[in-house]
Design an enzyme around this catalytic site. Structure first.
Site, PDB file in Angstrom:
ATOM      1  N   HIS A   1     -11.931  -4.732   9.865  1.00 21.00           N
ATOM      2  CA  HIS A   1     -12.868  -4.993   8.309  1.00 21.00           C
ATOM      3  C   HIS A   1     -13.715  -3.853   8.136  1.00 21.00           C
ATOM      4  CE1 HIS A   1      -9.836  -8.325   7.299  1.00 21.00           C
ATOM      5  NE2 HIS A   1     -10.488  -7.808   6.231  1.00 21.00           N
TER       6      HIS A   1
ATOM      7  N   GLU B   1       1.155  -1.272   0.145  1.00 14.46           N
ATOM      8  CA  GLU B   1      -0.249   0.025   0.303  1.00 14.46           C
ATOM      9  C   GLU B   1       0.708   1.379  -0.107  1.00 14.46           C
ATOM     10  OE1 GLU B   1      -2.809  -3.145   1.347  1.00 14.46           O
ATOM     11  OE2 GLU B   1      -0.235  -2.844   1.535  1.00 14.46           O
TER      12      GLU B   1
END
Length: 658
Positions: free
Chosen positions: A464, A397
């Site tokens: 999440h 990322e």
């Protein structure tokens, strides 16, 4: 030290000698000024000049270089004006950052240089993006990015090399192996004997050179660059050298054994090369003496110019104006037919039409290509736009966000998809310290949208389900949008992509397939920074965004005779102060409602602003309703208790009865 001139003509050798002298003589002057307290700090590259000079002179002027503290030879080799360079170090307005940043923390498109930030490693991802843009455009250029041996321990180095290796990007990762990371010796930094060994793990070439031998560095880089122009790929170049002075001058070198200093002093790159040229009768001592006089005179003249300028007079308007790249949005009004679309379809539609509208737009994210992303938003995009523009990324990322800035430096747009908003922490530094600050620091916009699938309600647990928009709300230079419905989801995404500033685009996962509306088929944009009244009322104002809009509508609908006005912020940074003030004046009672946790949430800032600016309009205290101050639990019963919806009715009734 053995020098092999190969087929280099005399004028090239003399040029290399001149380029070596420039940073050495500037540094010698800076050390004098430091002792005189005329400059504040200095990171010395004395003894390492051959690397920066050799790399710079071996590359073409259109090749980008990303240097670090000890690479003065990159800047002098690219003919950066001395007076502007000295002004930069002094923090005056003539410098490249207008006094906002120090030393080499700047870039110059004119000179194809992108300076570092203090975190050392992030420049590797930026180099990837610059190289990617060059490769996509078939420009046959090369990018060189500098690293210290200590900095290679950072994850950013690994990610940058890995992405370049996987994508065959023409990047030379230059490692200046100078024996120490500040005071920490190499054997406490890493176990490998050389950085060439690391290249094997990435499946790329690793080459080692004597970093104090200007001809070895120059000839090696020149050959590598010409090869990379024809066959793009990543290469690790390890340059063995030594730092003859402290990490910065205040650090000193007492931790270095004297015999080590003595041994490397004999390998001085400037003195050895100069003596070689004299021995070869290419130059003589008089030539050297005269050249030093000439360079020192130039240094003194430009220092006089730089020192004549005072520190900038602070002007808050100017400081605030430069936080964002100039942009005046021209809203494209929706026209034509409308089709019923789910929230997720509207996002996909906006992304597809933006790809059609902007041929320089590149999409990057994990599994977004053939697989279409974990939520299938980019399904079918590869067939339409190709894998060059719809790019699967490694799980890197930080490097990918860095690459988005690199693409922007080369005039391209990019969208980075975080597979889940929770994972953005892996790229946090690039967002808040590179993307957000680039324009304010040195005038480089970051034309990047980071898509953030966010929110709870799906029993996905603490990693999440987070609502982390407040992480970025505090960071000047970013913009944040958070649509609550399909129409805004498309319009705000298209607007975010048009905007040359970095935009964090939050999309709630629970809405993907549960919320529908009739959405215009054609391309359009929604005005950023503008809130929207989704329900008129006079009893109280509920200020919210995202999933909070739907929860508020549901709860208010269940309360008899409740005439609540609901204001959907839509854009969180900048947020619509005029609309908030109008809501306060209209109902005199305010409830701020969001899914994020209570403490430090965006509601706290809005509440404080209302108290400061609208206190006289209030008939009751400002009330906040938010999630519990815990991580997001997994079990549906616990998650339901965590979320704010179950507490909203009670708080509304409290306000109505106050």
């Amino acid at each position: 030290m053995k020098f092999d001139r190969k087929n280099l003509p005399d004028n090239v050798l003399k040029r290399l000698h001149y380029e070596l002298l420039l940073p050495r003589l500037i540094e010698e002057k800076m050390l004098i000024l430091l002792r005189q307290n005329k400059i504040s700090k200095w990171f010395s590259g004395i003894g390492q000049e051959a690397i920066a000079v050799g790399v710079t002179q071996a590359l073409q002027p259109t090749d980008y270089i990303l240097p670090m503290h000890r690479n003065l030879g990159v800047f002098t080799g690219r003919n950066v004006p001395f007076d502007k360079l000295f002004a930069q170090w002094q923090g005056t307005k003539m410098g490249y950052t207008k006094g906002r940043d120090r030393s080499f923390h700047f870039g110059s498109k004119e000179h194809h240089i992108v300076g570092m930030i203090s975190h050392l490693g992030p420049q590797n991802g930026v180099a990837d993006g610059i190289a990617l843009a060059s490769k996509l455009r078939s420009e046959k250029t090369v990018t060189a990015v500098f690293n210290g041996d200590g900095g290679t321990s950072q994850g950013d180095f690994h990610e940058g090399v890995n992405v370049a290796a996987v994508w065959d990007l023409p990047v030379i990762f230059v490692i200046e192996n100078n024996g120490y990371g500040l005071s920490t010796p190499s054997h406490e930094q890493f176990r490998c004997l050389s950085f060439v060994d690391k290249a094997i793990g990435y499946g790329i070439e690793g080459i080692q050179v004597d970093g104090n031998n200007i001809l070895e560095v120059y000839n090696t880089v020149h050959a590598l660059a010409e090869s990379l122009r024809e066959r793009p790929r990543a290469i690790i170049l390890e340059c063995n050298t030594f730092r003859m002075r402290g990490h910065e001058e205040a650090s000193g070198t007492k931790y270095v054994p004297k015999e080590l200093m003595d041994a490397w002093a004999k390998k001085d790159p400037v003195e050895n090369f100069e003596q070689y040229l004299i021995a070869e009768s290419i130059i003589d001592q008089k030539y050297c003496d005269d050249l030093r006089i000439e360079i020192r005179k130039e240094i003194e003249n430009d220092l006089e110019v730089a020192f004549a300028e005072q520190h900038p007079q602070p002007n808050s308007d100017d400081e605030l104006k430069d936080v964002y790249a100039p942009f005046s949005q021209e809203v494209i009004v929706p026209k034509g037919n409308k089709t019923e679309k789910r929230y997720i379809d509207a996002i996909s539609d906006g992304l597809r039409q933006s790809m059609e509208r902007f041929e320089n737009l590149v999409l990057m994210g994990q599994d977004i290509a053939d697989y279409g992303g974990v939520f299938k938003i980019t399904e079918g995009f590869v067939e339409r736009f190709g894998k060059d523009r719809v790019r699967n990324t490694p799980l890197c990322e930080s490097a990918i966000v860095g690459a988005s800035l690199g693409l922007s430096i080369k005039g391209m747009k990019s969208m980075v998809e975080m597979q889940f908003a929770d994972f953005v922490s892996e790229g946090f530094n690039q967002i808040v310290n590179n993307l957000a600050k680039a324009h304010w620091r040195w005038g480089q916009h970051a034309d990047v949208v980071v898509r953030m699938p966010t929110g709870a309600g799906t029993a996905a647990g603490p990693f999440h389900s987070q609502s982390n928009e407040a992480w970025f709300f505090h960071t000047p230079g970013l913009k944040i949008v958070y649509p609550s419905n399909p129409i805004d989801a498309k319009g705000l995404l298209c607007a975010a992509i048009e905007d040359p500033n970095p935009v964090m685009y939050f999309e709630h996962k629970l809405m993907y397939r549960s919320i529908k509306d009739f959405v215009p088929d054609q391309y359009y944009t929604t005005e950023m920074g503008k809130a929207c009244v989704v329900r008129e009322g006079s009893d109280l104002s509920i200020i919210t965004y995202g999933m909070g809009v739907h929860w508020a509508l549901e709860v208010v609908g269940d309360i008899a005779n409740c005439r609540a006005e609901i204001l959907d912020l839509r854009t969180l940074l900048p947020w619509d102060k005029e609309a908030v003030m109008a809501a306060v004046k209209k109902t005199n009672r305010v409830l701020i409602f969001h899914e994020d946790t209570l403490t430090g949430g965006i509601g706290a800032e809005i509440s404080a602003w209302i108290t400061e600016h609208c206190f006289a309009e209030l008939d009751a205290p400002v009330v906040r309703v938010a999630s519990l101050d815990t991580a997001v639990p997994f079990a549906p019963t616990l998650e339901n208790n965590f979320l704010p919806k179950i507490r909203l009715k009670e708080k509304i009734e409290f306000l109505l009865n106050f």
